[in-house]
Design an enzyme around this catalytic site. Structure first.
Site, PDB file in Angstrom:
ATOM      1  N   ASP A 138       0.842  -1.205   0.000  1.00 55.88           N
ATOM      2  CA  ASP A 138       0.000   0.000   0.000  1.00 55.88           C
ATOM      3  C   ASP A 138       0.874   1.250   0.000  1.00 55.88           C
ATOM      4  O   ASP A 138       1.744   1.420   0.870  1.00 55.88           O
ATOM      5  CB  ASP A 138      -0.907   0.011   1.248  1.00 55.88           C
ATOM      6  CG  ASP A 138      -2.010  -1.033   1.157  1.00 55.88           C
ATOM      7  OD1 ASP A 138      -2.184  -1.628   0.072  1.00 55.88           O
ATOM      8  OD2 ASP A 138      -2.696  -1.246   2.173  1.00 55.88           O
ATOM      9  N   LYS A 143      -6.240  -7.159   0.300  1.00 59.21           N
ATOM     10  CA  LYS A 143      -7.365  -7.615   1.110  1.00 59.21           C
ATOM     11  C   LYS A 143      -7.097  -8.983   1.756  1.00 59.21           C
ATOM     12  O   LYS A 143      -7.411  -9.208   2.916  1.00 59.21           O
ATOM     13  CB  LYS A 143      -8.640  -7.632   0.278  1.00 59.21           C
ATOM     14  CG  LYS A 143      -9.019  -6.211  -0.167  1.00 59.21           C
ATOM     15  CD  LYS A 143     -10.290  -6.158  -0.957  1.00 59.21           C
ATOM     16  CE  LYS A 143     -10.430  -4.815  -1.676  1.00 59.21           C
ATOM     17  NZ  LYS A 143     -10.398  -3.639  -0.819  1.00 59.21           N
ATOM     18  N   ASN A 174      -4.388  -8.629   4.474  1.00 56.67           N
ATOM     19  CA  ASN A 174      -4.943  -7.894   5.627  1.00 56.67           C
ATOM     20  C   ASN A 174      -5.808  -8.818   6.478  1.00 56.67           C
ATOM     21  O   ASN A 174      -5.727  -8.816   7.716  1.00 56.67           O
ATOM     22  CB  ASN A 174      -5.822  -6.722   5.159  1.00 56.67           C
ATOM     23  CG  ASN A 174      -5.023  -5.632   4.464  1.00 56.67           C
ATOM     24  OD1 ASN A 174      -3.809  -5.610   4.528  1.00 56.67           O
ATOM     25  ND2 ASN A 174      -5.722  -4.725   3.792  1.00 56.67           N
ATOM     26  N   ASN A 185     -19.495  -4.973   1.327  1.00 53.05           N
ATOM     27  CA  ASN A 185     -19.915  -3.714   1.943  1.00 53.05           C
ATOM     28  C   ASN A 185     -21.114  -3.197   1.141  1.00 53.05           C
ATOM     29  O   ASN A 185     -21.542  -3.849   0.182  1.00 53.05           O
ATOM     30  CB  ASN A 185     -18.762  -2.707   2.044  1.00 53.05           C
ATOM     31  CG  ASN A 185     -18.238  -2.270   0.681  1.00 53.05           C
ATOM     32  OD1 ASN A 185     -18.918  -2.424  -0.333  1.00 53.05           O
ATOM     33  ND2 ASN A 185     -17.034  -1.737   0.652  1.00 53.05           N
ATOM     34  N   THR A 192     -21.034  -5.176   5.705  1.00 53.34           N
ATOM     35  CA  THR A 192     -20.312  -4.223   6.557  1.00 53.34           C
ATOM     36  C   THR A 192     -20.631  -2.824   6.020  1.00 53.34           C
ATOM     37  O   THR A 192     -20.491  -2.553   4.833  1.00 53.34           O
ATOM     38  CB  THR A 192     -18.798  -4.488   6.535  1.00 53.34           C
ATOM     39  OG1 THR A 192     -18.342  -4.505   5.176  1.00 53.34           O
ATOM     40  CG2 THR A 192     -18.459  -5.829   7.168  1.00 53.34           C
ATOM     41  N   MET A 193     -21.076  -1.934   6.940  1.00 49.82           N
ATOM     42  CA  MET A 193     -21.575  -0.637   6.482  1.00 49.82           C
ATOM     43  C   MET A 193     -20.859   0.520   7.182  1.00 49.82           C
ATOM     44  O   MET A 193     -21.441   1.587   7.381  1.00 49.82           O
ATOM     45  CB  MET A 193     -23.088  -0.567   6.731  1.00 49.82           C
ATOM     46  CG  MET A 193     -23.863  -1.721   6.087  1.00 49.82           C
ATOM     47  SD  MET A 193     -25.663  -1.539   6.189  1.00 49.82           S
ATOM     48  CE  MET A 193     -25.936  -1.719   7.938  1.00 49.82           C
ATOM     49  N   GLY A 200     -12.780  -2.922   6.502  1.00 52.81           N
ATOM     50  CA  GLY A 200     -13.604  -4.084   6.148  1.00 52.81           C
ATOM     51  C   GLY A 200     -12.822  -5.378   6.354  1.00 52.81           C
ATOM     52  O   GLY A 200     -13.355  -6.373   6.855  1.00 52.81           O
ATOM     53  N   ASP A 201     -11.557  -5.360   5.988  1.00 49.07           N
ATOM     54  CA  ASP A 201     -10.701  -6.551   6.179  1.00 49.07           C
ATOM     55  C   ASP A 201     -10.526  -6.846   7.671  1.00 49.07           C
ATOM     56  O   ASP A 201     -10.491  -8.010   8.087  1.00 49.07           O
ATOM     57  CB  ASP A 201      -9.318  -6.323   5.546  1.00 49.07           C
ATOM     58  CG  ASP A 201      -9.424  -6.011   4.068  1.00 49.07           C
ATOM     59  OD1 ASP A 201     -10.338  -6.534   3.408  1.00 49.07           O
ATOM     60  OD2 ASP A 201      -8.592  -5.223   3.569  1.00 49.07           O
ATOM     61  N   SER A 219      -2.422  -0.716  11.441  1.00 49.62           N
ATOM     62  CA  SER A 219      -3.412  -0.096  12.336  1.00 49.62           C
ATOM     63  C   SER A 219      -4.182  -1.153  13.135  1.00 49.62           C
ATOM     64  O   SER A 219      -5.025  -0.804  13.967  1.00 49.62           O
ATOM     65  CB  SER A 219      -4.410   0.726  11.519  1.00 49.62           C
ATOM     66  OG  SER A 219      -5.277  -0.115  10.774  1.00 49.62           O
TER      67      SER A 219
HETATM   68  O1  RIB Z   1      -9.159  -3.300   1.765  1.00 51.13           O
HETATM   69  C1  RIB Z   1      -8.029  -2.478   1.785  1.00 51.13           C
HETATM   70  C2  RIB Z   1      -7.006  -2.980   0.845  1.00 51.13           C
HETATM   71  O2  RIB Z   1      -7.502  -2.870  -0.461  1.00 51.13           O
HETATM   72  C3  RIB Z   1      -5.710  -2.229   0.848  1.00 51.13           C
HETATM   73  O3  RIB Z   1      -4.787  -2.750   1.753  1.00 51.13           O
HETATM   74  C4  RIB Z   1      -5.263  -2.319  -0.603  1.00 51.13           C
HETATM   75  O4  RIB Z   1      -4.094  -3.042  -0.763  1.00 51.13           O
HETATM   76  C5  RIB Z   1      -6.428  -2.942  -1.364  1.00 51.13           C
HETATM   77  O5  RIB Z   1      -6.227  -4.258  -1.631  1.00 51.13           O
END
Ligand code: RIB
Length: 305
Positions: free
Chosen positions: A12, A39, A42, A184, A220-221, A251-252, A291
């Site tokens: 990212d 995603k 994460n 979402n 997820t909202m 969301g992840d 985070s």
């Molecule tokens: O959901 C967030 C993610 O979406 C980010 O980390 C980015 O890499 C994309 O995949």
């Protein structure tokens, strides 16, 4: 009990901006940060930070990001023994823009993620058969996603599909064997072409998917909370109130927290509450994976809220 994540990884590249430049315009932005994302990765890291054993199937490129990405997953004790580096391909990268209202816009360049194939699932059969849940997203090829769903169905392993980023070509008939479908609101809208403005709209759009054969839909909202719909009805959970700094990867975070809790408790509502707390804490800090809170921080937060 091991959770499997078959999916993407990205690096990212996050720019914190006042506003987006117009075509031909150069604008200075206040800040920049680089971090591990994607995603799939994460969600794997979120599960691992909760204390789950995690097996990840993903592919990285042979550029400067590839090995670092695998090392990052290993640093969370995630099993990467079936992951590989694709020679000559770039790794997945995601330029991200976070505005002053903490909202994000994301571009993804899938790179080596596109090379994760059915054959990779076959090669990992023994590891996958030992897992209690398979988590999927849509940052890899759709054919691989469908094959993983079939695999889960054949071996009686529940599958959670996060249909992100939205893909209008998603074939409802091929995803109906998922135990959990977790979009979402905007992904739900893109798939059903139905309004998602109110909670009632969201329930109706989910019921369309239930009628198409999907068992559990959890939407997820963000600050609106989360909604679970199945053939027996619906249940809405309010979001925890926190000061959001950066919502990237929230969301992840929800999915990771949910999956860890559900794998242990089999209690969908409590797992949603845990996922919601995990996500709420994640938006109070900058970045995606960096985070994410620890399990102890989530438990403490739940005690106080
Ligand atoms: O959901 C967030 C993610 O979406 C980010 O980390 C980015 O890499 C994309 O995949």
């Amino acid at each position: 009990m091991t959770i499997a994540v078959i999916g993407s990884n990205m690096v990212d590249l996050i720019s914190y901006i006042e506003s987006m430049p117009n075509p031909g315009q150069t604008l200075e932005a206040p800040d920049f940060s680089i971090g591990f994302g994607g995603k799939g990765a994460n969600q794997a890291v979120a599960c691992a930070k909760c204390g789950a054993d995690v097996f990840m199937l993903t592919k990285v490129g042979s550029d400067i990001f590839g090995q670092h990405t695998l090392d990052n997953l290993k640093s969370y004790n995630i099993d990467t023994s079936c992951c590989s580096i694709v020679e000559g391909m770039s790794s997945g990268v995601a330029p991200i823009f976070v505005d002053k209202n903490s909202q994000n816009s994301i571009l993804i360049i899938k790179g080596a993620n596109n090379c994760l194939s059915k054959a990779d699932i076959d090669k990992a059969t023994d590891k996958l058969k030992a897992c209690s849940l398979i988590i999927l997203q849509l940052e890899i090829s759709l054919d691989t996603v469908y094959y993983a769903i079939e695999f889960g169905h054949k071996h009686n392993i529940p599958v959670l599909l996060n249909p992100a980023p939205a893909d209008p070509n998603l074939d409802l008939d091929k995803i109906k064997y998922c135990t959990f479908f977790m979009p979402n609101e905007s992904e739900l809208n893109s798939l059903t072409k139905m309004s998602v403005d109110t909670d009632e709209d969201v329930v109706k759009a989910c019921q369309y998917l239930v009628n198409a054969g999907i068992t559990n839909i959890i939407v997820t909202m963000g600050s609106r909370g989360s909604m679970w719909v199945n053939k027996d009805g619906f249940k809405k959970l309010d979001a925890f109130k926190v000061k959001a700094i950066d919502t990237t990867g929230a969301g992840d975070a929800f999915i990771g927290g949910f999956s860890y809790h559900y794998s242990n408790s089999k209690d969908i509502i409590e797992a949603m509450r845990f996922g919601s707390a995990f996500a709420a804490l994640s938006v109070t800090k900058r970045g995606t994976q960096k985070s994410y809170p620890t399990k102890e921080e989530v438990l403490q937060f739940l005690q106080n809220n």
